[in-house]
Design a protein around this motif. Structure first.
Motif, PDB file in Angstrom:
ATOM      1  N   PHE A 179     -43.980 132.824  51.930  1.00 51.72           N
ATOM      2  CA  PHE A 179     -45.382 132.414  52.045  1.00 51.72           C
ATOM      3  C   PHE A 179     -46.014 132.109  50.688  1.00 51.72           C
ATOM      4  O   PHE A 179     -47.153 131.646  50.621  1.00 51.72           O
ATOM      5  CB  PHE A 179     -46.190 133.500  52.765  1.00 51.72           C
ATOM      6  CG  PHE A 179     -45.848 133.642  54.221  1.00 51.72           C
ATOM      7  CD1 PHE A 179     -46.132 132.627  55.124  1.00 51.72           C
ATOM      8  CD2 PHE A 179     -45.233 134.792  54.701  1.00 51.72           C
ATOM      9  CE1 PHE A 179     -45.816 132.755  56.467  1.00 51.72           C
ATOM     10  CE2 PHE A 179     -44.917 134.931  56.041  1.00 51.72           C
ATOM     11  CZ  PHE A 179     -45.202 133.909  56.932  1.00 51.72           C
ATOM     12  N   PRO A 224     -46.007 130.541  61.939  1.00 51.54           N
ATOM     13  CA  PRO A 224     -45.841 129.959  60.602  1.00 51.54           C
ATOM     14  C   PRO A 224     -46.808 130.499  59.553  1.00 51.54           C
ATOM     15  O   PRO A 224     -46.587 130.309  58.366  1.00 51.54           O
ATOM     16  CB  PRO A 224     -46.104 128.464  60.856  1.00 51.54           C
ATOM     17  CG  PRO A 224     -47.070 128.459  62.006  1.00 51.54           C
ATOM     18  CD  PRO A 224     -46.703 129.625  62.867  1.00 51.54           C
ATOM     19  N   SER A 225     -47.877 131.142  59.979  1.00 46.81           N
ATOM     20  CA  SER A 225     -48.941 131.543  59.063  1.00 46.81           C
ATOM     21  C   SER A 225     -48.949 133.051  58.827  1.00 46.81           C
ATOM     22  O   SER A 225     -48.832 133.839  59.777  1.00 46.81           O
ATOM     23  CB  SER A 225     -50.299 131.102  59.636  1.00 46.81           C
ATOM     24  OG  SER A 225     -51.365 131.788  59.034  1.00 46.81           O
ATOM     25  N   SER A 245     -51.557 134.848  57.875  1.00 49.58           N
ATOM     26  CA  SER A 245     -52.780 135.415  58.449  1.00 49.58           C
ATOM     27  C   SER A 245     -52.627 135.641  59.951  1.00 49.58           C
ATOM     28  O   SER A 245     -53.108 136.645  60.489  1.00 49.58           O
ATOM     29  CB  SER A 245     -53.983 134.512  58.164  1.00 49.58           C
ATOM     30  OG  SER A 245     -53.767 133.203  58.671  1.00 49.58           O
ATOM     31  N   LEU A 246     -51.932 134.722  60.638  1.00 42.64           N
ATOM     32  CA  LEU A 246     -51.696 134.899  62.072  1.00 42.64           C
ATOM     33  C   LEU A 246     -50.740 136.063  62.326  1.00 42.64           C
ATOM     34  O   LEU A 246     -50.913 136.819  63.284  1.00 42.64           O
ATOM     35  CB  LEU A 246     -51.137 133.613  62.683  1.00 42.64           C
ATOM     36  CG  LEU A 246     -52.143 132.508  63.001  1.00 42.64           C
ATOM     37  CD1 LEU A 246     -51.420 131.277  63.537  1.00 42.64           C
ATOM     38  CD2 LEU A 246     -53.184 132.991  64.015  1.00 42.64           C
TER      39      LEU A 246
END
Length: 400
Positions: A46, A102-103, A105-106
């Motif tokens: 990330f 993919p994130s 934060s998610l």
């Protein structure tokens, strides 16, 4: 067997309860801490710091604490088994889904939600055991549950490290999610329904009364604070020992350091030993001895001799799980009424201790030194010992 009798030693019902409650602990704690050894890999993918990716771990424990606060009010509204099945299956599915997110934060948001739903197991497991299992078999059965927690925490970290090294961290998450889903299905099929509990509409006035009693009762409050302190100290050691072992004079490789989580096996011995001793000696005395032993183990972590340090870590781990087993049993057995409230508050303190002390000591280590870090942890354990020392005379239990 008489259906009105609680599960007795040697009965088929008790064997199923012990097996499934072990599986539930295995699943919950394999998922809860699976990201801990994979933080550097996630940070690299990330493009963020390891500190940022540490939220992948703390998000789940924060979600756990929030869920326990919710279930302290709502747990008695649902079937014990149905709530645990829902928690185990939904958390496993969330872990599997995490593989394709993919994130960062998610992923963190999913971690909070996963911690929330999986808290349903911890909220009612001890209450179920004290309701459904004969008094003589309760210590051994709770020990089996806590052993599942211990092995789950250990295996989740080790499996995550090994799988991530071979197949990448996302595939490691997928494999642990699939394993947790299989355990959840086995639990659903084999775990016996409650015989001594019927879901009831939540009486919020009664719940507030129960929680106020437990939070103002000196005996229970000391147990809760003891759990918070000991868990915070335990998590602090396992969070940051890696930094100590990477540095001089040890300079160990990441692969070797990964296997420090094998020390969790001593936790299983700790729960087994004290569950037997509790049938012969007062629980509070066993708790005091366990904390004294944990204090000794923490002091040995100051050593620059790797063999003394590893011995100290084993003693520290065994003693923590012994103390946690006693404190959780004392909490569940003391609460004649409002068991789910009492045990949910216990876990709430436990996980807030993990989040607050476990994170705060990291800043302390960064600002000062390993010796100062361990010194603060030793002071925390001494405070816990003092709390337990003054906890010898429980007052009258809550009544409706």
């Amino acid at each position: 067997m008489n259906p009105s009798e609680k599960a007795l030693q040697g009965s088929r019902r008790l064997r199923y309860i012990k097996l499934c409650i072990f599986f539930s602990g295995l699943s919950v704690f394999a998922q809860l801490y699976l990201f801990q050894p994979m933080l550097p890999m996630a940070a690299e993918q990330f493009g963020v710091s390891v500190g940022d990716t540490s939220l992948l771990v703390s998000s789940s424990t924060i979600g756990m604490a929030l869920g326990l606060l919710f279930f302290a009010f709502k747990a008695d509204s649902y079937s014990r088994k149905s709530l645990m099945v829902f928690s185990l299956i939904s958390s496993a599915l969330l872990t599997i889904i995490s593989t394709w997110i993919p994130s960062l934060s998610l992923l963190i948001a999913i971690g909070v939600f996963k911690g929330f739903v999986v808290s349903g197991v911890s909220a009612v497991a001890l209450a179920y055991l004290t309701e459904e299992v004969s008094a003589l078999a309760v210590p051994a059965t709770i020990s089996m549950y806590l052993s599942g927690n211990t092995i789950g925490g250990m295996s989740g970290r080790i499996m995550a490290t090994l799988f991530a090294g071979e197949f990448g961290w996302r595939n490691a998450v997928l494999l642990i999610g699939i394993e947790s889903f299989i355990l959840a299905v086995v639990f659903w099929k084999l775990f016996p329904e409650s015989r001594f509990f019927n879901p009831q509409k939540t009486d919020y006035h009664l719940k507030v009364k129960q929680m106020k009693f437990f939070l103002t009762n000196p005996y229970m409050l000391r147990l809760y604070c003891t759990a918070a302190l000991l868990m915070g100290v335990f998590v602090s050691v396992y969070n940051y020992l890696t930094f100590r072992l990477e540095a001089k004079p040890f300079s160990l490789s990441h692969f070797i350091i990964a296997f420090i989580f094998l020390m969790y096996i001593f936790g299983v011995f700790g729960t087994m030993i004290v569950s037997r001793l509790s049938q012969k000696f007062p629980m509070n005395n066993i708790l005091k001895v366990s904390i004294l032993s944990m204090l000794t183990g923490a002091a040995l972590l100051l050593s620059e001799n790797i063999y003394i340090l590893i011995f100290g870590l084993g003693l520290f781990t065994l003693s923590f799980f012994a103390a946690h087993t006693m404190a959780s049993q004392m909490t569940a057995l003391y609460a004649k009424r409002g068991k789910s409230s009492a045990t949910s508050i216990y876990w709430l303190f436990y996980y807030f201790g993990s989040s607050i002390l476990g994170s705060g000591t990291g800043y302390l280590l960064h600002a000062y030194s390993w010796n100062v870090f361990i010194g603060v942890l030793i002071i925390s354990v001494i405070i816990a010992l003092l709390l337990v020392t003054f906890n010898t005379s429980p007052k009258a239990r809550i009544k409706n």
